[in-house]
Every structure is written in C-alpha cells, then in structure tokens.
Design an enzyme around this catalytic site. Sequence first.
Site, PDB file in Angstrom:
ATOM      1  N   GLU A  24      20.644 -49.320 -39.623  1.00 13.19           N
ATOM      2  CA  GLU A  24      20.498 -50.736 -39.967  1.00 13.19           C
ATOM      3  C   GLU A  24      19.304 -51.411 -39.284  1.00 13.19           C
ATOM      4  O   GLU A  24      19.188 -52.636 -39.307  1.00 13.19           O
ATOM      5  CB  GLU A  24      21.771 -51.523 -39.618  1.00 13.19           C
ATOM      6  CG  GLU A  24      23.061 -50.949 -40.180  1.00 13.19           C
ATOM      7  CD  GLU A  24      23.203 -51.170 -41.674  1.00 13.19           C
ATOM      8  OE1 GLU A  24      22.564 -52.091 -42.190  1.00 13.19           O
ATOM      9  OE2 GLU A  24      23.955 -50.418 -42.317  1.00 13.19           O
ATOM     10  N   THR A  37      13.256 -49.985 -45.124  1.00 16.16           N
ATOM     11  CA  THR A  37      12.573 -51.159 -45.682  1.00 16.16           C
ATOM     12  C   THR A  37      11.093 -51.130 -45.311  1.00 16.16           C
ATOM     13  O   THR A  37      10.220 -51.410 -46.148  1.00 16.16           O
ATOM     14  CB  THR A  37      13.218 -52.447 -45.171  1.00 16.16           C
ATOM     15  OG1 THR A  37      14.624 -52.415 -45.471  1.00 16.16           O
ATOM     16  CG2 THR A  37      12.602 -53.666 -45.840  1.00 16.16           C
ATOM     17  N   ARG A  90      20.185 -52.393 -49.832  1.00  7.65           N
ATOM     18  CA  ARG A  90      20.600 -51.516 -48.731  1.00  7.65           C
ATOM     19  C   ARG A  90      21.218 -50.239 -49.279  1.00  7.65           C
ATOM     20  O   ARG A  90      22.209 -50.261 -49.990  1.00  7.65           O
ATOM     21  CB  ARG A  90      21.603 -52.247 -47.832  1.00  7.65           C
ATOM     22  CG  ARG A  90      22.261 -51.381 -46.785  1.00  7.65           C
ATOM     23  CD  ARG A  90      21.261 -50.832 -45.790  1.00  7.65           C
ATOM     24  NE  ARG A  90      21.867 -49.881 -44.870  1.00  7.65           N
ATOM     25  CZ  ARG A  90      21.214 -48.919 -44.244  1.00  7.65           C
ATOM     26  NH1 ARG A  90      19.908 -48.777 -44.443  1.00  7.65           N
ATOM     27  NH2 ARG A  90      21.825 -48.101 -43.417  1.00  7.65           N
ATOM     28  N   ASP A  99      11.188 -40.329 -43.204  1.00 12.80           N
ATOM     29  CA  ASP A  99      12.281 -41.223 -42.810  1.00 12.80           C
ATOM     30  C   ASP A  99      13.566 -40.408 -42.724  1.00 12.80           C
ATOM     31  O   ASP A  99      13.869 -39.608 -43.618  1.00 12.80           O
ATOM     32  CB  ASP A  99      12.423 -42.338 -43.850  1.00 12.80           C
ATOM     33  CG  ASP A  99      13.521 -43.334 -43.504  1.00 12.80           C
ATOM     34  OD1 ASP A  99      13.912 -43.413 -42.328  1.00 12.80           O
ATOM     35  OD2 ASP A  99      13.995 -44.040 -44.434  1.00 12.80           O
ATOM     36  N   GLN A 126      22.159 -43.370 -38.724  1.00  9.29           N
ATOM     37  CA  GLN A 126      23.548 -43.328 -38.289  1.00  9.29           C
ATOM     38  C   GLN A 126      23.796 -42.098 -37.417  1.00  9.29           C
ATOM     39  O   GLN A 126      23.099 -41.084 -37.528  1.00  9.29           O
ATOM     40  CB  GLN A 126      24.494 -43.296 -39.500  1.00  9.29           C
ATOM     41  CG  GLN A 126      24.629 -44.622 -40.230  1.00  9.29           C
ATOM     42  CD  GLN A 126      23.417 -44.953 -41.079  1.00  9.29           C
ATOM     43  OE1 GLN A 126      22.615 -44.081 -41.395  1.00  9.29           O
ATOM     44  NE2 GLN A 126      23.273 -46.213 -41.454  1.00  9.29           N
TER      45      GLN A 126
END
Length: 372
Positions: A51, A56, A184, A206, A210
């Site tokens: 998060e 993004t 998301r 990327d 988590q």
Amino acid sequence: MGFTFCPCRKCWGSKLDPEAQRIHDAVKKQLTRDREIYRNKMKILLLGAGEAGKSTILKQIQMIHGRQYSDGERRQFVVLIRRNLLDAIQTLIHAMDQLNIQYQDDANASLAQKIRSLSPTDSVFDQDTANKTEQLWRDEGIQQAYDRRREFVLSDSAKFFLDQAAAIGTDDFLPDDHCIMRMRVATTGIVEYPAHYRGMDLLFVDVGGQRTERRKWIHAFDNVSSLFFVASLSDYDQMVVEAAGKNRMEESVNLFDTVLRTPYFRSSTIILFLNKMDLLEEKIPHSRLEEHFPEYKPNLPGSGESDYERARKFIKSLYTDVFAGARLAGRDEDSSLYSHFTCATDRSCVERVYYNIRDDILNRALGDYAVG
C-alpha cells in the site's frame, strides 16, 4: 585443487603459448562483450511495504515514457474499479458496526445489508447498485465512519471512487488516466516494464509489498543498478493488515533497514520516495504523530514551521538514520541515498522527481561500466 585462469599477461610472462593465447583472447573478448551489454542496460527495482504506492509510481513512469491505454484496455479496468468501489463501501459498512455508528436514515440500514451481501467477484454491478452505493455514501453515519478511517483499514482511493459512484455504474463508463492511477490492484509476483532512454535499455521491476509476497523478492535482486524504495508518509497511525498490532510505518522502516543490509544492494544507488505527502498534510491536524511516535516533538508556536513540515522532516529522519546505521554496518562508502517527497497520483509531481533522478542514475550506471 582447482585452477583459476587470469587473463592478465603479467601472470604468464611476456609470451604465451598458442593455446594459452587463444584462451586469453577469448576471455578478454567475453569481458569486453559483457561490459558493452551491461553498459547499455539498467535495472531499477521498486521495493516497499504494501500500500505504499509502488505500482502507482510505476504506472506514472510508464506514461512518462509514452505508455498510452487503449479503449479496450480501459474497458478491462472497469471491473477492477467497480470492485474497488464495492470494497470501499463494504469496508465502511463494516466499520459502522465496529464503531457503533448509526445510520442517519433508517432505510439506509437495510440498504447496507443488501450491499454487504454482494460478492466482490460478482460480475453484476449495474446502475441500480451504483445508485444505492452513492445513496449510502451520502448518509451522515457513513461520513462519520469515513472521518474515523484511521481506526480501520480503508483504501486511500475510497473517497475518489465513492464521489463518482453513479458515473462508474453507467454502461458507457470508461476510466480516464486519473481513475487508472487511483485503481488498486495488489501486485503479486514480479512485474516488469521495459523502457528506453539515451541509448540505454531500462527495466523497471515491481514486486508485491505484502508480507506473503516478499519471499519472491530474491528472484529480482540480481544486477540492480538502482533501487527505488517507496514509503508512505501517512502510515504512522495505521496497522499492518497481516500483523495485528504492528504499526505500518515501523514495518516500513524495518523493511528499509533489512533491504539496505542485503549484500545485493550494498553499492546500489537508493532513491527513497516518501510518498502520499498529500494524505499526510490532510491527516496531521487530526491524528497526532506523537501519539504513535513519542520521540516526535510537535511544532512549537512561533517557530515558523507548520506541523506538516515538521512531521515530514521527522519521518524522513527515520529512514535517513537507518541508512547511516547501515553504512556503519558495512554499506559501501560511496553508496548514496536520495530522498524525495512525492504524491504518486499527481503526474506533475512524479514527473518532476523522475526527471531529476533519471539522468543522475543513468550517468552513474555508465560510469560503473566504463571500459578502460
């Protein structure tokens, strides 16, 4: 006992026999070829806790390098955006129960039960469902729950999508770039994006942030020229989803420390993206940083520095102190850390930061592979 070949003539004397000369020439040729290959390639790895905004930022970089989404691709995103919207309103409905907040309109209580029963994987998200979602979003009770969102886990993009719920439910809805940036989707596995700049092949990598995804990181660690570590400035009052009671900012700082001490990155250039500065500015007047980090000293009246500015400096120091400690523990002395405050959903902000760092890390990579 093994034999190690050295291509240096000093180890062989002034003359080599024909076979040794052949081996010498072949090794030298291969070394030169390898330098040329890696001289024109640069691998940039994006790491950070879940998060934080890594994906993004990567989407923004893709667009900076000319990536454009076709209408067909945008239509495929509609389902994902509607899932984000449904997840947002269902999270708020659940929070209403947990926080013991009442609906302003009793009719919305039964409406909430209908929305709660929908599965995120349902393919049916029609105009009627969108209108009901918008009606719930306007309820004063739901708004009270939203104002207390730091007490539970809610997507940063919840308000963005809930504010346009009715439009998202229309048959002809086609998401624009802003919607795509806010969308998301948890990164799983390893995602790669190639780009080209100044004769250099760039590869952005990327990986999921988590905890369950981090065991896969090792597969992306080879030949990294530069590391982009993304940290959320607004996580200081939130808990890790996978570990109840663990502060998300503490988790991010500890992860940064672990990454810096990994042998793969001891000489890599580290770019620290202190992301979500807009959310920090919005949150800091209502959620005191010192309640979660007692060592933080709030702004003193008359100092000329806002709480927001002081909080930014303090959070930045958490990471720079870790970098200094990692240097003492064995990082290369010439390794560098560059930090930037960012808002990943703001194209102009990401462009400005990216343009500032791109040429610098490119020149460093070319210097590392200079052929003597």
